[in-house]
Design an enzyme around this catalytic site. Structure first.
Site, mmCIF file in Angstrom:
data_model
loop_
_atom_site.group_PDB
_atom_site.id
_atom_site.type_symbol
_atom_site.label_atom_id
_atom_site.label_comp_id
_atom_site.label_asym_id
_atom_site.label_seq_id
_atom_site.Cartn_x
_atom_site.Cartn_y
_atom_site.Cartn_z
ATOM 1 N N ASP A 173 2.589 -3.489 5.967
ATOM 2 C CA ASP A 173 1.851 -2.819 4.720
ATOM 3 C C ASP A 173 0.656 -1.889 5.402
ATOM 4 O O ASP A 173 0.245 -1.984 6.984
ATOM 5 C CB ASP A 173 1.385 -3.678 3.633
ATOM 6 C CG ASP A 173 2.270 -3.541 2.498
ATOM 7 O OD1 ASP A 173 3.359 -2.993 2.806
ATOM 8 O OD2 ASP A 173 1.913 -4.155 1.440
ATOM 9 N N LYS A 195 3.330 2.132 2.133
ATOM 10 C CA LYS A 195 2.920 3.169 1.277
ATOM 11 C C LYS A 195 1.836 3.264 0.212
ATOM 12 O O LYS A 195 1.299 2.544 0.093
ATOM 13 C CB LYS A 195 4.101 1.923 -0.585
ATOM 14 C CG LYS A 195 5.562 1.086 0.002
ATOM 15 C CD LYS A 195 5.816 0.322 -1.339
ATOM 16 C CE LYS A 195 4.868 -0.855 -1.728
ATOM 17 N NZ LYS A 195 5.176 -1.370 -2.562
ATOM 18 N N MET A 210 -7.689 -0.677 -7.237
ATOM 19 C CA MET A 210 -6.927 0.837 -7.624
ATOM 20 C C MET A 210 -7.411 1.942 -9.098
ATOM 21 O O MET A 210 -6.827 2.757 -9.391
ATOM 22 C CB MET A 210 -5.774 0.241 -7.923
ATOM 23 C CG MET A 210 -4.958 0.304 -6.169
ATOM 24 S SD MET A 210 -3.466 -0.889 -7.190
ATOM 25 C CE MET A 210 -3.819 -2.695 -7.314
HETATM 26 C C1 LIG Z 1 -2.010 -2.686 -3.925
HETATM 27 S S1 LIG Z 1 -3.783 -3.478 -3.996
HETATM 28 C C2 LIG Z 1 -3.263 -4.550 -3.326
HETATM 29 C C3 LIG Z 1 -4.381 -5.896 -3.091
HETATM 30 C C4 LIG Z 1 -4.556 -7.094 -1.996
HETATM 31 N N1 LIG Z 1 -3.142 -8.165 -2.180
HETATM 32 C C5 LIG Z 1 -5.826 -7.651 -2.306
HETATM 33 O O1 LIG Z 1 -5.692 -8.806 -2.941
HETATM 34 O O2 LIG Z 1 -6.273 -7.695 -1.644
HETATM 35 C C6 LIG Z 1 -4.487 -2.439 -2.914
HETATM 36 C C7 LIG Z 1 -6.168 -2.134 -3.613
HETATM 37 O O3 LIG Z 1 -6.731 -3.324 -3.121
HETATM 38 C C8 LIG Z 1 -7.731 -3.289 -2.526
HETATM 39 N N2 LIG Z 1 -7.993 -3.299 -1.091
HETATM 40 C C9 LIG Z 1 -7.562 -4.200 -0.638
HETATM 41 N N3 LIG Z 1 -7.818 -4.192 0.712
HETATM 42 C C10 LIG Z 1 -9.463 -3.010 0.285
HETATM 43 C C11 LIG Z 1 -10.670 -3.098 1.440
HETATM 44 N N4 LIG Z 1 -10.301 -3.486 2.766
HETATM 45 N N5 LIG Z 1 -11.370 -2.574 1.200
HETATM 46 C C12 LIG Z 1 -11.995 -2.668 -0.439
HETATM 47 N N6 LIG Z 1 -10.733 -2.259 -1.165
HETATM 48 C C13 LIG Z 1 -9.798 -3.053 -0.922
HETATM 49 C C14 LIG Z 1 -8.239 -1.482 -3.017
HETATM 50 O O4 LIG Z 1 -8.659 -1.311 -4.971
HETATM 51 C C15 LIG Z 1 -6.458 -0.605 -2.795
HETATM 52 O O5 LIG Z 1 -6.381 0.063 -3.531
#
Ligand SMILES: C[S@@+](CC[C@H](N)C(=O)[O-])C[C@H]1O[C@@H](n2cnc3c(N)ncnc32)[C@H](O)[C@@H]1O
Length: 242
Positions: free
Chosen positions: A33, A55, A166
């Site tokens: 991803d 994506k 998000m």
């Molecule tokens: C589609 S979700 C996936 C979440 C992922 N499965 C998790 O457990 O962290 C994507 C969102 O996760 C958050 N996110 C993921 N990685 C991040 C990071 N390193 N720092 C801040 N926000 C993060 C943001 O809000 C982003 O828009």
């Protein structure tokens, strides 16, 4: 033969689970991803083929093609790794991929990862629960399956921390709805961008100022008393809160 859904954690490769590192080292092919950090890719078998299916926002229509790709790869390789940011089952559409593989008769194993929902706040020194400040945490996506906004009015609770994923593009509406739901304008807020990467940045304020924060995704929004804490530097913490 087997598809492994592997959580890549929030960024820094050191935060992978030992099991995730082992499976990556044994992979024949890795389907990755966009949010997976390059430091995680160092654990991938150097002989493995890597396919990027990153994506961007609004491109969720590609999920069916990803499901089909995983099914096709499982016919050609022994160890297929589907590598997803954070934890595969926290807003990662991991459940949908497991169901699609199951329906196609493909064996599937899920390896958990450290979700940004908990480790993102921690990276900024924010404990999502803290005795006397927050008795629990609600983790929520700002949008639903068809892109509709979550109704934040019902999520306003002064004794619970709110961790929003998000949500950056909707920060103004989120603040307005939480105020409408009864939270005070002074409720602390922190936004942690790109947690655990070299670009990590934390912006702090309150529900009054959230709408004007200069922040970009990927980011975690934390709302509640805990957002005022920074336990990386205990000197900065308002001891009255502890
Ligand atoms: C589609 S979700 C996936 C979440 C992922 N499965 C998790 O457990 O962290 C994507 C969102 O996760 C958050 N996110 C993921 N990685 C991040 C990071 N390193 N720092 C801040 N926000 C993060 C943001 O809000 C982003 O828009």
């Amino acid at each position: 033969m087997t598809v492994y859904l592997v959580g890549a954690g929030p960024g820094d490769g050191d935060l992978l689970t030992v099991r995730a590192a082992r499976v990556l080292g044994e992979a024949d092919v890795v389907v990755r991803d966009r949010l997976v950090d390059e430091s995680v890719m160092e654990y991938v078998n150097p002989q493995a083929q890597v396919i990027d299916v990153g994506k961007g926002p609004g491109e969720s229509f590609r999920q069916t093609s990803i499901n089909q790709l995983l099914i096709d790869l499982s016919q050609r390789y022994d160890t297929v790794v589907r590598l997803k940011g954070g934890d595969p089952f926290v807003f990662g559409r991991g459940g949908e991929e497991v169901l699609a593989l199951h329906q196609a008769g493909v064996s599937c194993v899920v390896v958990p990862g450290l979700s940004s929902a908990l480790s993102g706040p921690l990276a900024a020194g924010i404990p999502v629960t803290h005795r006397g400040v927050s008795r629990g945490v609600t983790i929520v996506s700002a949008r639903g399956a068809s892109g509709e906004m979550t109704d934040f009015r019902g999520l306003a609770h002064p004794e619970l921390s709110l961790v929003i994923l998000m949500g950056v593009e909707h920060r103004g509406v989120i603040a307005a709805q939480l105020l409408e739901g009864g939270l005070s304008e002074d409720t602390p807020v922190a936004v942690v961008e790109r947690a655990w990467s070299e670009q990590q940045r934390t912006t702090r304020g309150s529900l009054r100022t959230l709408g004007s924060f200069d922040v970009r995704p990927p980011a975690i929004i934390v709302v509640g008393g805990v957002a005022a804490l920074d336990l990386r530097s205990v000197k900065l913490v308002d001891v009255a809160l502890l």
